[in-house]
Write an enzyme that holds these catalytic residues in place. Sequence first.
Site: not given
Ligand code: HEM
Length: 723
Positions: A98, A266
Site C-alpha cells: 500500500h 495473496h
Molecule cells: C488487485 C488488486 C488487489 C485487491 C483488490 C486487494 C485486496 C485486498 C484485501 C481486501 C485484503 C484484505 C485486507 C484485510 O482485511 O486485512 C488484502 C490483503 C492483502 N493483500 Fe491485497 N489486494 C490487491 C492486490 C495486492 C497486491 C498487488 C499485493 C502485493 C503484492 C497484495 C498483498 C496483500 C497481502 C499480503 C494481504 C494480506 C494482509 C494480511 O495478511 O494482513 N494485494 N488485499
Amino acid sequence: MDKTTTTAGKCPVMHGGNTATGASVMDWWPNALSLDILHQHDTKTDPMGASFDYRDAVKGLDVEALKKDLHALMTDSQDWWPADWGHYGGLMIRMAWHAAGSYRIADGRGGAGTGNQRFAPLNSWPDNVNLDKARRLLWPIKKKYGNKISWADLIILAGTVAYESMGLKTFGFAFGREDIWHPEKDTYWGSEKEWLATSDDPNSRYSGDRNLENPLAAVMMGLIYVNPEGVDGKPDPLRTAKDVRETFARMAMNDEETVALTAGGHTVGKCHGNGDAALLGPDPEAAEVEDQGLGWINKTARGIGRDAVTSGIEGAWTTHPTQWDNGYFAMLLEHEWESRKSPAGAWQWEPVDIKEEDKPVDVEDPSIRYNPIMTDADMAMKMDPEYRKISERFYRDPDALSEAFARAWFKLTHRDMGPKSRYIGPWVPQEDLIWQDPVPTGRADYDVNAVKAKIAASGLSVSDMVATAWDSARTFRGSDMRGGANGARIRLEPQKDWEGNEPERLARVLATLEPIAAESGASLADVIVLAGNVGIEQAAKAAGIDVSVPFAPGRGDATAEMTDGESFEPLEPIHDGYRNWLKKDYVVSAEELMLDRTQLMGLTAPEMTVLVGGMRVLGTNHGGSKHGVFTDREGALTNDFFVNLTDMANTWVPTGSNLYEIRDRQTGEVKWTATRVDLVFGSNAILRAYAEVYAQDDSQEKFVQDFVAAWTQVMNADRFDLA
Ligand code: HEM
C-alpha cells in the site's frame, strides 16, 4: 467536522484555535493559485536539520543486523496485535504494497519513496485500516537503528524480508528513500468529499464509459486500487478486471506483472472481517489522544486476532498462508466459486465445494478450519481471458511465477526511486532494467572550453541553444526522478516529435551539435547543455554582464534500446504543463499546470519566476505555447519581461483565445502577445511581488545571477551521479 474542532468551536468568542486550518485564503478564493505546493518539506519542519543527509547516514547502517532483527520480528507475536498464525508477514507485505501502490505514472506522485503513509490522508484511508499497527510493530526496530534507517526504507524492507521469511527468493532491495516530515500538499487524490464514494457521486472521478480521471490510479477515494468487492461494491469479476487493468497500467504494470503481483500478494496472509465493522473506532487522524495515534480501535469487542476487522472481507486465499507456494492458483483454478457475504457483510467469493484438508486453519486455533476466499479482483485473474492464460501458465510453472513476482515486486517497490545510480546498499541487483531509464556513464575527460568554442562558432542563435537545452532538461520530475537532460533522450522517440520541442528546429540544432559531440568525445547530452550555457553566457554579455555558467561533464547518451518510449509519454510538456493531463480529462488552467510542473521539477516560486522571465526575453518557446518575446532587445538576458509586465504604460487586452495583446496605452500599438501564464506573473499578488523584485531599476545584476543559479539547477536536476 471532527471532535477536536467541535469542542474548540463551542465558545461564542473563539471559533476554533489559532492553529485550525479553516478559513484560509484558499477557502475564501478557492480558485486562487496554490503556490504553497512549491514550498513543501521545508527544513523548518525537518527535525534532522539541514545538515543531515539520510543518503549518507544509511551508508553507516548495519544492514545484516537490521535484516536479522526484521526476520525475528516476523514471528514475535505481540499481545496487543497478535500475528495471524504467529507470522506478521501478510500484514507487513500489505503495508509495503500500500505504500508503493499509490504511485502513478501520470505525474509520478505517490509511491513508497517518502514514508508518506505515516501522514494524512494516507494514514487514515479506509484501505489502510490497521496498517498503523504494522508500523507500530516496527517501532522498536526503527528506534534501535535510529536515523540510519528511514521509515520509507524500513516499510519496504519489512515487506521484502517478510517474503524472504516465507520462502520467496527476492530480486533485491535498495536503500535510499528519504522521509518527509509533513504531509504532501501537491498530491491530488480526487475531488470526492466522501470516503469510498461510488462512481455516481457528484464529484466522481469517472465520466463517460468509466473513464478514470487523470492522474488518479485508484477507483475510489481512500483505496489503493480497485474495490475488492466489485465495481462500486457489486461483484462482477469481468468488470473488476477492466478496473484492475486500468489502475495497474497507471502504475506501469502490464498484464503479466498484474497477475504475478495479485497472485503473489495473496499467496500469503488473509482478509479480516470477522465482526461488525460499525464497532470500529475512528481512524488515526480522528482518534482520541489516549489511543496513542492508533485508529480503528474496537473497544466493544476483542477486535484482534481472529476477531480483527480490516477490509470486512474474511478469510485466507490459500491452505498455507504463511508459505510462499503455488497454493493461490491451485485454489483459484481448481474450484468453482460463488459470491457470499462475510460476517462483516462484505461481498466475497467462496468455493462451492472444497475438501476439509484444503481449507486454511484458524489464525489462533489450528484445529478449526474455514473456507478460503477470493476477492472480486482475484476472480478477475480467473474470469478475464487474458489474465486467465497467464494464471494457467503460472499454475503449471511455479518457478515462472516466483521469478515474475520477485521482479514485479522489486519494480513496484523501487519504481519511484529513479535511476539505479540512486540505489544504495549491498542488495542492489546488478541487472539494468528498462523501467529504470538506464543511461551509460559519459566521458568527463574532454576539453570543455574547446567544445564551447566550437558551439559558439557554429552559427546557432541564443534562442536555438537555450531552447534546446531547456527542452532537453525540463522533462525532469522529482516525483519519480525521471526525465531530464542526461541520456539525451530528446533525440529519440517520442521526445524528438513532441510539439513543445519544435521538431524542425530541434532537428536542425541537433544536426549542428551531433558532429561537435562526435569530434570531442563528449556525449550529446553534455553538448546540448553546454550549448544552452553558451547561449546564456552570450545573452548575459549582451545585457552587459559577464557570467560563467557552472558545468559538470559526464552525462551519457541513452540508446533507443534503453528507452521505453511509451513510458515517456506522460512527461510531454504542453502549455507549461504535462500534455498527458490535458490529453485526457484533467482539465485545469495553464497556470495550474505550470505550478504543478514547477513543483515536479523541484523549483521554488522565485526560481520559477526568474526562469520564466529569462525564457521570455530569450525568445524561447516555453512549452509549445506561442507568444512574443516581451522585449526589444532580443538575445539579451535582460529583466525586460518584468519591467514591461509591471509597466502601467501598457494594457493587456484579451483576444478571446489563450493569448493577450500587450498594447501601448496611449497609442494602442500592439507591442507583444502574451499567454495567460505570462500575465499571471504581473497579476497574481504573490508572483507579482516576486516579479517586482526583478523589475526594479537596480535589479538587472540580481536577475542574471538568480537566473543562472536556477538554470544550473534545472540542467543538473538529474545528475544523481554527482551526489
Ligand atoms: C488487485 C488488486 C488487489 C485487491 C483488490 C486487494 C485486496 C485486498 C484485501 C481486501 C485484503 C484484505 C485486507 C484485510 O482485511 O486485512 C488484502 C490483503 C492483502 N493483500 Fe491485497 N489486494 C490487491 C492486490 C495486492 C497486491 C498487488 C499485493 C502485493 C503484492 C497484495 C498483498 C496483500 C497481502 C499480503 C494481504 C494480506 C494482509 C494480511 O495478511 O494482513 N494485494 N488485499
